[in-house]
Scaffold this active site. Structure first.
Site, PDB file in Angstrom:
ATOM      1  N   ASN A 104       0.869  -1.174   0.000  1.00  0.00           N
ATOM      2  CA  ASN A 104       0.000   0.000   0.000  1.00  0.00           C
ATOM      3  C   ASN A 104       0.906   1.224   0.000  1.00  0.00           C
ATOM      4  O   ASN A 104       1.504   1.542   1.023  1.00  0.00           O
ATOM      5  CB  ASN A 104      -0.900  -0.026   1.246  1.00  0.00           C
ATOM      6  CG  ASN A 104      -1.714   1.245   1.399  1.00  0.00           C
ATOM      7  OD1 ASN A 104      -1.780   2.076   0.488  1.00  0.00           O
ATOM      8  ND2 ASN A 104      -2.342   1.415   2.557  1.00  0.00           N
ATOM      9  N   TRP A 105       0.983   1.864  -1.154  1.00  0.00           N
ATOM     10  CA  TRP A 105       1.929   2.986  -1.273  1.00  0.00           C
ATOM     11  C   TRP A 105       1.406   4.254  -0.634  1.00  0.00           C
ATOM     12  O   TRP A 105       2.115   5.250  -0.541  1.00  0.00           O
ATOM     13  CB  TRP A 105       2.263   3.235  -2.756  1.00  0.00           C
ATOM     14  CG  TRP A 105       2.973   2.085  -3.419  1.00  0.00           C
ATOM     15  CD1 TRP A 105       3.321   0.883  -2.843  1.00  0.00           C
ATOM     16  CD2 TRP A 105       3.432   2.015  -4.778  1.00  0.00           C
ATOM     17  NE1 TRP A 105       3.962   0.089  -3.757  1.00  0.00           N
ATOM     18  CE2 TRP A 105       4.045   0.754  -4.956  1.00  0.00           C
ATOM     19  CE3 TRP A 105       3.374   2.889  -5.854  1.00  0.00           C
ATOM     20  CZ2 TRP A 105       4.600   0.355  -6.175  1.00  0.00           C
ATOM     21  CZ3 TRP A 105       3.928   2.495  -7.079  1.00  0.00           C
ATOM     22  CH2 TRP A 105       4.539   1.245  -7.227  1.00  0.00           C
ATOM     23  N   LYS A 106       0.130   4.275  -0.243  1.00  0.00           N
ATOM     24  CA  LYS A 106      -0.497   5.460   0.349  1.00  0.00           C
ATOM     25  C   LYS A 106      -0.282   6.675  -0.567  1.00  0.00           C
ATOM     26  O   LYS A 106      -0.210   6.501  -1.787  1.00  0.00           O
ATOM     27  CB  LYS A 106       0.021   5.678   1.777  1.00  0.00           C
ATOM     28  CG  LYS A 106      -0.103   4.381   2.622  1.00  0.00           C
ATOM     29  CD  LYS A 106       0.100   4.568   4.085  1.00  0.00           C
ATOM     30  CE  LYS A 106      -0.056   3.239   4.800  1.00  0.00           C
ATOM     31  NZ  LYS A 106       0.066   3.344   6.248  1.00  0.00           N
ATOM     32  N   HIS A 128      -9.423   1.406   5.025  1.00  0.00           N
ATOM     33  CA  HIS A 128      -8.141   1.539   5.717  1.00  0.00           C
ATOM     34  C   HIS A 128      -8.325   2.481   6.909  1.00  0.00           C
ATOM     35  O   HIS A 128      -9.114   3.421   6.843  1.00  0.00           O
ATOM     36  CB  HIS A 128      -7.081   2.093   4.747  1.00  0.00           C
ATOM     37  CG  HIS A 128      -5.703   2.026   5.315  1.00  0.00           C
ATOM     38  ND1 HIS A 128      -5.232   2.952   6.228  1.00  0.00           N
ATOM     39  CD2 HIS A 128      -4.697   1.134   5.129  1.00  0.00           C
ATOM     40  CE1 HIS A 128      -3.991   2.619   6.563  1.00  0.00           C
ATOM     41  NE2 HIS A 128      -3.645   1.524   5.919  1.00  0.00           N
ATOM     42  N   GLU A 165      -6.657   4.853   7.951  1.00  0.00           N
ATOM     43  CA  GLU A 165      -6.443   6.272   7.639  1.00  0.00           C
ATOM     44  C   GLU A 165      -7.680   6.870   6.970  1.00  0.00           C
ATOM     45  O   GLU A 165      -8.004   8.044   7.182  1.00  0.00           O
ATOM     46  CB  GLU A 165      -5.186   6.422   6.758  1.00  0.00           C
ATOM     47  CG  GLU A 165      -3.920   6.165   7.574  1.00  0.00           C
ATOM     48  CD  GLU A 165      -2.766   5.540   6.796  1.00  0.00           C
ATOM     49  OE1 GLU A 165      -2.797   5.560   5.548  1.00  0.00           O
ATOM     50  OE2 GLU A 165      -1.836   5.038   7.447  1.00  0.00           O
ATOM     51  N   GLU A 199      -5.062  -4.563  10.768  1.00  0.00           N
ATOM     52  CA  GLU A 199      -4.022  -3.555  10.957  1.00  0.00           C
ATOM     53  C   GLU A 199      -4.306  -2.777  12.239  1.00  0.00           C
ATOM     54  O   GLU A 199      -5.093  -1.822  12.226  1.00  0.00           O
ATOM     55  CB  GLU A 199      -3.998  -2.578   9.775  1.00  0.00           C
ATOM     56  CG  GLU A 199      -3.751  -3.229   8.438  1.00  0.00           C
ATOM     57  CD  GLU A 199      -3.205  -2.235   7.412  1.00  0.00           C
ATOM     58  OE1 GLU A 199      -2.150  -2.545   6.845  1.00  0.00           O
ATOM     59  OE2 GLU A 199      -3.808  -1.163   7.217  1.00  0.00           O
ATOM     60  N   GLY A 258       2.845   2.538  10.772  1.00  0.00           N
ATOM     61  CA  GLY A 258       3.804   3.622  10.590  1.00  0.00           C
ATOM     62  C   GLY A 258       4.534   4.028  11.856  1.00  0.00           C
ATOM     63  O   GLY A 258       5.191   5.061  11.895  1.00  0.00           O
ATOM     64  N   SER A 261       3.806  -1.932  10.383  1.00  0.00           N
ATOM     65  CA  SER A 261       5.254  -1.998  10.593  1.00  0.00           C
ATOM     66  C   SER A 261       5.865  -3.359  10.251  1.00  0.00           C
ATOM     67  O   SER A 261       6.801  -3.802  10.923  1.00  0.00           O
ATOM     68  CB  SER A 261       5.598  -1.587  12.036  1.00  0.00           C
ATOM     69  OG  SER A 261       5.169  -0.263  12.291  1.00  0.00           O
ATOM     70  N   GLY A 286       3.078  -1.064   4.287  1.00  0.00           N
ATOM     71  CA  GLY A 286       3.092   0.374   4.002  1.00  0.00           C
ATOM     72  C   GLY A 286       4.501   0.848   3.680  1.00  0.00           C
ATOM     73  O   GLY A 286       5.004   0.672   2.579  1.00  0.00           O
ATOM     74  N   GLY A 287       5.168   1.426   4.656  1.00  0.00           N
ATOM     75  CA  GLY A 287       6.479   2.047   4.449  1.00  0.00           C
ATOM     76  C   GLY A 287       7.485   1.152   3.735  1.00  0.00           C
ATOM     77  O   GLY A 287       8.194   1.601   2.825  1.00  0.00           O
TER      78      GLY A 287
HETATM   79  P1  13P Z   1       3.248   0.525   7.703  1.00  0.00           P
HETATM   80  O1  13P Z   1       3.763  -0.758   7.111  1.00  0.00           O
HETATM   81  O2  13P Z   1       3.978   1.731   7.196  1.00  0.00           O
HETATM   82  O3  13P Z   1       3.171   0.468   9.196  1.00  0.00           O
HETATM   83  O4  13P Z   1       1.744   0.712   7.176  1.00  0.00           O
HETATM   84  C1  13P Z   1       0.867  -0.355   7.259  1.00  0.00           C
HETATM   85  C2  13P Z   1      -0.352  -0.023   6.505  1.00  0.00           C
HETATM   86  O5  13P Z   1      -1.113   0.839   6.873  1.00  0.00           O
HETATM   87  C3  13P Z   1      -0.613  -0.757   5.250  1.00  0.00           C
HETATM   88  O6  13P Z   1      -1.899  -0.521   4.786  1.00  0.00           O
END
Ligand code: 13P
Length: 249
Positions: free
Chosen positions: A6-8, A92, A94, A164, A170, A210, A231-232
């Site tokens: 997920n590149w956000k 998600h 967010e 999640e 993050g 994470s 994510g990251g």
């Molecule tokens: P991180 O891997 O950056 O913690 O993010 C997880 C995430 O929200 C994937 O959708």
């Protein structure tokens, strides 16, 4: 096993092309692992062109529930299909936190996604205060029941659930393998109840929060963990590929 990046809201067109090329050329075979990437909307078309033939699937990060119309700034399921999407991330944390998404809205979007033959990746997870209050199982149970209300699937490959925990996203703070195993077991029982044992036992449940090359293998080894939503670490080809390799083992 399934690993989805997920590149956000990261990577412009040039950077998205660069990362996709690096992942596609480094992936090798996708025989024993499913892989997906979910770039920002404006990168989807270009990323699809590069992914073509790699076995890696494309996904979007959100979708509107209508097919078209006066919804300024929104993107519909048919539009996602037209640029080659297979997956769509829905609900998600967010989106829930910053854009007011609710379980009801997620369930409407998920039903709509299915009607366009997109595979929804429905996200659930508790906040830190909810975990500290001991409410995490109840919170996730409600999210699962309401966000997946009335979705019809005839095969477990038509839906993905991602757990999640908000406090692990993050933050560098990963849920412990025990916490992950316990929540995934809880989600598995709920899915079996909702969709029947044959399908519910096979719906992939991803862990997200994470995940990195150093912890992926241990997390993926837990019961009822069928892969990860990354994510990251999905923004660096080397890290993402290392996580994909952890899922292969
Ligand atoms: P991180 O891997 O950056 O913690 O993010 C997880 C995430 O929200 C994937 O959708």
């Amino acid at each position: 096993m399934l690993v989805v990046g997920n590149w956000k809201m990261n990577l412009d067109l040039a950077a998205a092309r660069q990362l996709t090329s690096a992942i596609a050329s480094g992936i090798g075979s996708t025989d024993n692992v499913d892989v997906g990437v979910c770039p920002p909307f404006v990168d989807l078309d270009a990323v699809y062109a590069i992914l073509h033939g790699s076995g890696i699937r494309l996904g979007a990060q959100n979708m509107h529930e209508a097919d078209s119309g006066a919804y300024t700034g929104e993107i519909s399921g048919p539009m996602l299909r037209a640029v080659g999407c297979h997956y769509v991330i829905l609900g998600h944390s967010e989106r829930r936190q910053f854009f007011g998404e609710t379980n009801d809205g997620v369930s409407r979007k998920a039903r709509k996604a299915r009607s366009h033959r997109l595979v929804p990746i429905v996200c659930v997870g508790e906040s830190l205060p909810q975990r500290e209050a001991g409410d995490h199982e109840r919170v996730v149970e409600r999210q699962i029941q309401e966000s997946l209300a009335d979705i019809e699937i005839s095969d477990a490959s038509e839906l993905v659930v991602a757990y999640e925990p908000v406090w692990a996203i993050g933050t560098g703070k990963t849920a412990t393998p025990e916490q992950v195993a316990s929540m995934h077991g809880h989600i598995r029982r709920l899915l079996e109840h909702l969709f029947g044992r044959a399908i519910g036992s096979e719906i992939p449940i991803l862990y997200g929060g994470s995940v990195k090359p150093s912890n992926a293998e241990e997390l993926f080894a837990q019961p009822d963990v069928d892969g990860g939503l990354i994510g990251g670490a999905a923004l660096k080809a080397e890290d993402f590929l290392a996580i994909v390799n952890a899922a292969r083992r």
